[in-house]
Design a protein around this motif. Structure first.
Motif, short mmCIF file in Angstrom:
data_model
loop_
_atom_site.label_atom_id
_atom_site.label_comp_id
_atom_site.label_asym_id
_atom_site.label_seq_id
_atom_site.Cartn_x
_atom_site.Cartn_y
_atom_site.Cartn_z
N ILE A 46 0.84 -1.36 0.17
CA ILE A 46 -0.16 0.04 0.00
C ILE A 46 0.90 1.22 -0.15
CG2 ILE A 46 -1.48 1.29 1.44
CD1 ILE A 46 -3.04 -1.38 2.18
N GLN A 47 1.74 1.22 0.83
CA GLN A 47 2.83 2.50 0.97
C GLN A 47 3.55 2.60 -0.30
OE1 GLN A 47 6.08 1.97 3.59
NE2 GLN A 47 6.58 4.09 3.74
N GLN A 48 4.03 1.52 -1.21
CA GLN A 48 4.81 1.72 -2.31
C GLN A 48 3.68 2.14 -3.49
OE1 GLN A 48 7.35 -1.64 -3.48
NE2 GLN A 48 6.92 -2.45 -1.64
N LEU A 49 2.45 1.70 -3.48
CA LEU A 49 1.44 2.13 -4.47
C LEU A 49 1.14 3.54 -4.34
CD1 LEU A 49 -0.74 -1.01 -4.34
CD2 LEU A 49 0.42 -0.04 -6.36
N GLN A 50 1.15 3.97 -3.08
CA GLN A 50 0.69 5.57 -2.75
C GLN A 50 1.67 6.32 -3.08
OE1 GLN A 50 -0.21 4.96 1.48
NE2 GLN A 50 -2.39 4.94 1.20
N ILE A 51 3.12 6.04 -3.03
CA ILE A 51 4.25 6.77 -3.35
C ILE A 51 4.03 6.99 -4.76
CG2 ILE A 51 6.60 7.06 -3.68
CD1 ILE A 51 6.83 5.57 -0.87
N LEU A 52 3.77 6.01 -5.50
CA LEU A 52 3.95 5.88 -7.06
C LEU A 52 2.55 6.80 -7.50
CD1 LEU A 52 4.92 4.81 -9.77
CD2 LEU A 52 3.27 2.82 -9.42
N LEU A 53 1.19 6.71 -6.83
CA LEU A 53 0.17 7.49 -7.11
C LEU A 53 0.60 8.87 -7.05
CD1 LEU A 53 -2.75 6.95 -7.91
CD2 LEU A 53 -3.38 6.79 -5.60
N ILE A 54 1.09 9.37 -5.82
CA ILE A 54 1.66 10.78 -5.69
C ILE A 54 2.38 11.47 -6.98
CG2 ILE A 54 2.88 12.24 -4.30
CD1 ILE A 54 1.94 10.73 -1.96
N LYS A 55 3.44 10.65 -7.40
CA LYS A 55 4.52 10.84 -8.13
C LYS A 55 3.66 11.10 -9.76
CE LYS A 55 8.72 8.88 -6.51
NZ LYS A 55 9.97 8.02 -6.98
N ILE A 56 2.63 10.28 -9.97
CA ILE A 56 2.03 10.08 -11.13
C ILE A 56 0.96 11.58 -11.16
CG2 ILE A 56 0.10 9.10 -12.82
CD1 ILE A 56 1.58 6.41 -11.34
#
Length: 420
Positions: A46-56
């Motif tokens: 979940i943490q990795q997906l949230q970081i990726l989501l913020i960057k996108i």
């Protein structure tokens, strides 16, 4: 064991028997026979997906290797998330688009089209619903087939009578590819049998189809863009109703019943052979006055009602006519059997009824309640005559044996059946 020279990694071992434990970052419950993602893996993903989501969202550059790494971790969750393959399709497309000559170090600004996919993963991983890992033992069997005209199938709960199901395609469904139609036949058969599945608490269903693409895609829970929608519908249904399917390929030559049902003539363009009908009427000493479902070519009496428009007919739509005080020949198209029996019961009329001997159908008990006499006529291809339109369109007769039944207004004191 250590004294015998074994090297034991204590932190990797379980020295006491447990019914719930972690294994390869899965949380396995051997009592309930289910498994789910471990809490540490859940939080990490979940943490990795949230970081990726913020960057996108901020349109920052991202290494394609990072996206591929997350994709690999999500693919690993397929055993516990049935719809996993359908929610990495955009991710796959992006990786394929930007990776050239295995250059995984390339940095890209990721398209925002991937955002709904990532949000779905965050929600699903957060729910972390356990998946059933009990051994598969099918409680029911579904066999299906599809044609240009319609779809059909049989459904049988172990130890019970076989149920036959069939329908025609709606709107432009017949224009879909053969693979799409075959998978749709499985989906629609499951939908139609859902009340029975719920009633008998069925969980494991063995599905037979003569389409290898259908069996392959449903089993692996994955499909290309053209079939993804219909395969995902099946997966949605299994998740919602807590079902498990195992789909096997059945050679077409062995799939005769479902094939016949998928090509079933629904307009009644066939009829009982006249000599066979006359023999039964003579045995039962009864004379019919009007044929309720016929056309000028297959009518068995001078007076008849028709399904389609026919100038020779006394009227159109036999079900809307008054059957009281008449001796009616009722040989309805398959979809009209339940309404025909209900009308006979409601109007308390005398009727000779010709229908397939399908003991698993929901209308069969009503027929048994109403009948005075009954007789097995034989296999449909031996006792029925096909109409010209049927032959031209490649339609099929109802599979199995045909029966003839006498229903009268008399009390059923002398009720008997011959060979049925």
């Amino acid at each position: 064991m250590k004294t015998l020279g074994w090297i034991i990694q204590d932190h990797k071992c379980r020295l006491e028997a447990q019914q719930e434990f972690n294994f390869l970052r899965w949380r396995i419950n051997s009592k309930e026979m289910n498994m789910k993602i471990t809490q540490d893996r859940q939080q990490s993903l979940i943490q990795q997906l949230q970081i990726l989501l913020i960057k996108i969202r901020k349109q920052q550059t991202i290494r394609i290797r990072q996206i591929a790494s997350i994709r690999g971790k999500l693919i690993f969750l397929k055993p516990s998330i049935p719809k996993a393959s359908f929610h990495i399709m955009i991710m796959n497309q992006i990786i394929k688009q930007f990776v050239n000559n295995n250059n995984w170090k390339i940095e890209i600004i990721c398209p925002k089209t991937i955002i709904p996919e990532l949000q779905w993963w965050i929600t699903t991983i957060n729910l972390n619903i356990p998946i059933n890992i009990k051994p598969f033992h099918h409680q029911a069997q579904l066999t299906s087939d599809a044609s240009k005209d319609g779809w059909g199938g049989t459904f049988q709960i172990i130890g019970q009578k076989e149920i036959k199901i069939a329908d025609k395609w709606r709107n432009k469904e017949s224009n879909n590819s053969s693979n799409f139609r075959e998978i749709s036949a499985i989906y629609l058969s499951l939908l139609q049998m859902l009340p029975q599945i719920k009633r008998y608490q069925i969980q494991d269903i063995l599905v037979q189809t003569d389409n290898q693409v259908a069996s392959y895609n449903i089993n692996r829970r994955r499909a290309n863009w053209t079939l993804a929608e219909i395969v995902e519908r099946i997966i949605d249904l299994t998740v919602k109703e807590n079902l498990r399917l195992r789909v096997i390929h059945l050679p077409g030559v062995l799939n005769h019943t479902a094939d016949s049902l998928s090509r079933l003539s629904r307009s009644g363009d066939y009829g009982i052979k006249k000599e066979i009908l006359q023999q039964v009427l003579k045995e039962w000493n009864i004379k019919i006055e009007i044929d309720a479902f016929a056309n000028r070519k297959n009518r068995k009496t001078r007076r008849f009602y028709t399904v389609n428009k026919d100038k020779w007919a006394e009227a159109r739509d036999g079900l809307s006519q008054n059957w009281t005080n008449k001796v009616i020949l009722v040989h309805p198209p398959i979809p009209l059997i339940p309404k025909s029996l209900a009308k006979i019961k409601e109007e308390n009329t005398t009727a000779i009824v010709i229908v397939p001997i399908w003991e698993g159908q929901y209308w069969w008990p009503m027929l048994q309640e109403l009948k005075i006499k009954a007789k097995v006529l034989g296999k449909s291809q031996e006792v029925l005559e096909m109409g010209a339109k049927m032959k031209k369109r490649g339609l099929m007769l109802p599979p199995g044996e045909m029966g003839i039944f006498l229903i009268t207004k008399m009390q059923k004191e002398n009720n008997y059946s011959e060979n049925l």
